[in-house]
Design a protein around this motif. Sequence first.
Motif, PDB file in Angstrom:
ATOM      1  N   GLY A  42       1.383  -1.138   0.146  1.00 11.88           N
ATOM      2  CA  GLY A  42       0.048  -0.089   0.199  1.00 11.88           C
ATOM      3  C   GLY A  42       1.054   1.381  -0.232  1.00 11.88           C
ATOM      4  O   GLY A  42       1.862   0.924  -0.656  1.00 11.88           O
ATOM      5  N   HIS A  43      -0.266   2.293   0.399  1.00 10.93           N
ATOM      6  CA  HIS A  43       0.588   3.539   0.645  1.00 10.93           C
ATOM      7  C   HIS A  43       0.003   4.392   1.488  1.00 10.93           C
ATOM      8  O   HIS A  43      -0.924   5.031   1.206  1.00 10.93           O
ATOM      9  N   GLY A  44       1.172   4.965   2.263  1.00  8.74           N
ATOM     10  CA  GLY A  44       0.394   5.571   3.110  1.00  8.74           C
ATOM     11  C   GLY A  44       0.705   7.328   3.501  1.00  8.74           C
ATOM     12  O   GLY A  44       1.833   7.516   2.979  1.00  8.74           O
ATOM     13  N   ALA A  45       0.168   7.333   3.947  1.00 10.61           N
ATOM     14  CA  ALA A  45      -0.250   9.224   4.055  1.00 10.61           C
ATOM     15  C   ALA A  45      -0.441   9.799   4.758  1.00 10.61           C
ATOM     16  O   ALA A  45      -1.581   9.080   6.093  1.00 10.61           O
ATOM     17  N   ARG A  46       0.958  10.144   5.622  1.00  6.16           N
ATOM     18  CA  ARG A  46       1.010  10.571   6.636  1.00  6.16           C
ATOM     19  C   ARG A  46       0.455  12.531   7.234  1.00  6.16           C
ATOM     20  O   ARG A  46       0.048  13.409   6.332  1.00  6.16           O
ATOM     21  N   TYR A  47      -0.686  12.581   8.315  1.00  5.34           N
ATOM     22  CA  TYR A  47      -1.418  13.153   8.079  1.00  5.34           C
ATOM     23  C   TYR A  47      -1.308  13.739  10.061  1.00  5.34           C
ATOM     24  O   TYR A  47      -0.656  12.510  10.383  1.00  5.34           O
ATOM     25  N   PHE A  48      -0.757  15.028  10.158  1.00  8.73           N
ATOM     26  CA  PHE A  48      -1.270  15.219  11.991  1.00  8.73           C
ATOM     27  C   PHE A  48      -1.666  16.385  12.327  1.00  8.73           C
ATOM     28  O   PHE A  48      -1.949  17.495  11.832  1.00  8.73           O
ATOM     29  N   CYS A  49      -1.980  15.728  13.587  1.00 14.89           N
ATOM     30  CA  CYS A  49      -3.254  16.932  14.421  1.00 14.89           C
ATOM     31  C   CYS A  49      -2.986  16.765  15.719  1.00 14.89           C
ATOM     32  O   CYS A  49      -3.158  15.357  17.032  1.00 14.89           O
ATOM     33  N   THR A  50      -1.807  17.292  16.219  1.00 13.74           N
ATOM     34  CA  THR A  50      -1.590  17.350  17.245  1.00 13.74           C
ATOM     35  C   THR A  50      -2.143  17.527  18.706  1.00 13.74           C
ATOM     36  O   THR A  50      -3.068  17.769  18.071  1.00 13.74           O
ATOM     37  N   ASP A  51      -1.413  16.984  20.110  1.00 10.44           N
ATOM     38  CA  ASP A  51      -2.859  17.356  21.015  1.00 10.44           C
ATOM     39  C   ASP A  51      -2.049  18.893  22.605  1.00 10.44           C
ATOM     40  O   ASP A  51      -0.741  18.722  22.258  1.00 10.44           O
ATOM     41  N   ILE A  52      -2.581  18.606  22.609  1.00  8.76           N
ATOM     42  CA  ILE A  52      -2.595  19.292  23.928  1.00  8.76           C
ATOM     43  C   ILE A  52      -1.939  18.820  25.387  1.00  8.76           C
ATOM     44  O   ILE A  52      -2.160  17.437  25.128  1.00  8.76           O
ATOM     45  N   CYS A  53      -1.021  19.531  26.553  1.00 13.99           N
ATOM     46  CA  CYS A  53      -0.646  18.462  27.564  1.00 13.99           C
ATOM     47  C   CYS A  53      -1.646  19.434  28.719  1.00 13.99           C
ATOM     48  O   CYS A  53      -1.957  19.974  29.240  1.00 13.99           O
ATOM     49  N   ASP A  54      -2.447  18.659  29.855  1.00  9.71           N
ATOM     50  CA  ASP A  54      -2.457  19.014  30.459  1.00  9.71           C
ATOM     51  C   ASP A  54      -2.260  19.374  31.780  1.00  9.71           C
ATOM     52  O   ASP A  54      -2.234  20.794  32.470  1.00  9.71           O
ATOM     53  N   GLY A  55      -0.700  19.051  31.771  1.00 15.24           N
ATOM     54  CA  GLY A  55      -0.115  18.921  32.582  1.00 15.24           C
ATOM     55  C   GLY A  55       0.598  21.149  32.517  1.00 15.24           C
ATOM     56  O   GLY A  55       0.921  21.306  33.419  1.00 15.24           O
ATOM     57  N   GLU A  56       0.980  20.998  31.474  1.00 16.79           N
ATOM     58  CA  GLU A  56       1.115  22.329  30.861  1.00 16.79           C
ATOM     59  C   GLU A  56       0.197  23.260  30.776  1.00 16.79           C
ATOM     60  O   GLU A  56       0.430  24.582  30.167  1.00 16.79           O
ATOM     61  N   ALA A  57      -1.140  23.118  31.025  1.00 12.16           N
ATOM     62  CA  ALA A  57      -2.718  23.531  30.546  1.00 12.16           C
ATOM     63  C   ALA A  57      -2.523  24.029  32.189  1.00 12.16           C
ATOM     64  O   ALA A  57      -4.127  25.128  32.485  1.00 12.16           O
ATOM     65  N   GLN A  58      -2.369  23.342  33.632  1.00 14.55           N
ATOM     66  CA  GLN A  58      -2.172  23.258  34.343  1.00 14.55           C
ATOM     67  C   GLN A  58      -1.836  25.356  34.958  1.00 14.55           C
ATOM     68  O   GLN A  58      -1.184  25.690  34.658  1.00 14.55           O
ATOM     69  N   GLY A  59      -2.645  25.305  35.733  1.00 15.76           N
ATOM     70  CA  GLY A  59      -2.824  26.784  36.464  1.00 15.76           C
ATOM     71  C   GLY A  59      -2.901  28.384  35.845  1.00 15.76           C
ATOM     72  O   GLY A  59      -2.322  29.112  36.414  1.00 15.76           O
ATOM     73  N   HIS A  60      -3.598  27.976  34.927  1.00 10.45           N
ATOM     74  CA  HIS A  60      -4.223  29.094  34.154  1.00 10.45           C
ATOM     75  C   HIS A  60      -5.001  28.636  33.304  1.00 10.45           C
ATOM     76  O   HIS A  60      -5.510  27.566  33.016  1.00 10.45           O
ATOM     77  N   ASP A  61      -5.357  30.158  32.199  1.00 15.76           N
ATOM     78  CA  ASP A  61      -6.404  29.802  31.656  1.00 15.76           C
ATOM     79  C   ASP A  61      -7.074  28.034  30.543  1.00 15.76           C
ATOM     80  O   ASP A  61      -7.488  27.668  30.006  1.00 15.76           O
ATOM     81  N   GLY A  62      -5.346  28.281  30.127  1.00 12.62           N
ATOM     82  CA  GLY A  62      -5.553  26.824  29.216  1.00 12.62           C
ATOM     83  C   GLY A  62      -6.015  25.715  29.772  1.00 12.62           C
ATOM     84  O   GLY A  62      -6.485  24.965  28.433  1.00 12.62           O
TER      85      GLY A  62
END
Length: 224
Positions: free
Chosen positions: A85-105
């Motif tokens: 087959g042929h693989g096509a790479r797609y990306f949709c990254t996520d966020i980290c709760d640890g880095e979002a702690q303590g602020h509006d993130g």
Amino acid sequence: MDEKTKAQIQQEAADLVAKLQPRSGKFRTISPEMDPLRLGSGWTIEDLDKPQVIIESTFGDSHPGSAGLFELVEEVRAGVAEAGGHGARYFCTDICDGEAQGHDGINYSLPSRDMIANMIEIHAKATPFDAGVFVASCDKGLPANLMDMGRINIPSIVVTGGVMDAGPDLLTLEQLGAISARYERGEISREELEFAKHNACPSCGACSFMGTASTMQVTAEALG
């Protein structure tokens, strides 16, 4: 065998060939722009006739759970090619709760799951694919990918990214809150706090305790 019977057999054979044709191939017939656009993306002419597999991942520099996924994406792509087959790479990254702690993130944490799911659905529906491989690690990106396996409804598998190593004496990120509180109370030195910060995440991977990220990975593997 009369002519009518022969015609029926020929039609049945043609119908069978049409059913066996990759889904992506059918859309190439009605969308003449698809082939040149893929060639412009680096595909070869031979790739165009192969089964097309979307390789969707949350790879990105956003946090350790996603930072190491590109190597898995490349292994998946090589495996798809080896299987014809042929693989096509797609990306949709996520966020980290640890880095979002303590602020509006932190207010963006749960909504991000649905946004990722929507984006992956767009990726897979806007361009026809015959199958999919979904590569993710953490507690928003992995559920989003699992949701899309149902939405997209093509043959699919999920590949989990695994967990990071623990630090010295099984130090994990989960302990940082308590360690920081001990420092604020004057129970440990600044150097001890900094040591914990510098060693709690010694490698890529989801957090090395049984939080929601690791739980999602175990659940995904248990579901098969």
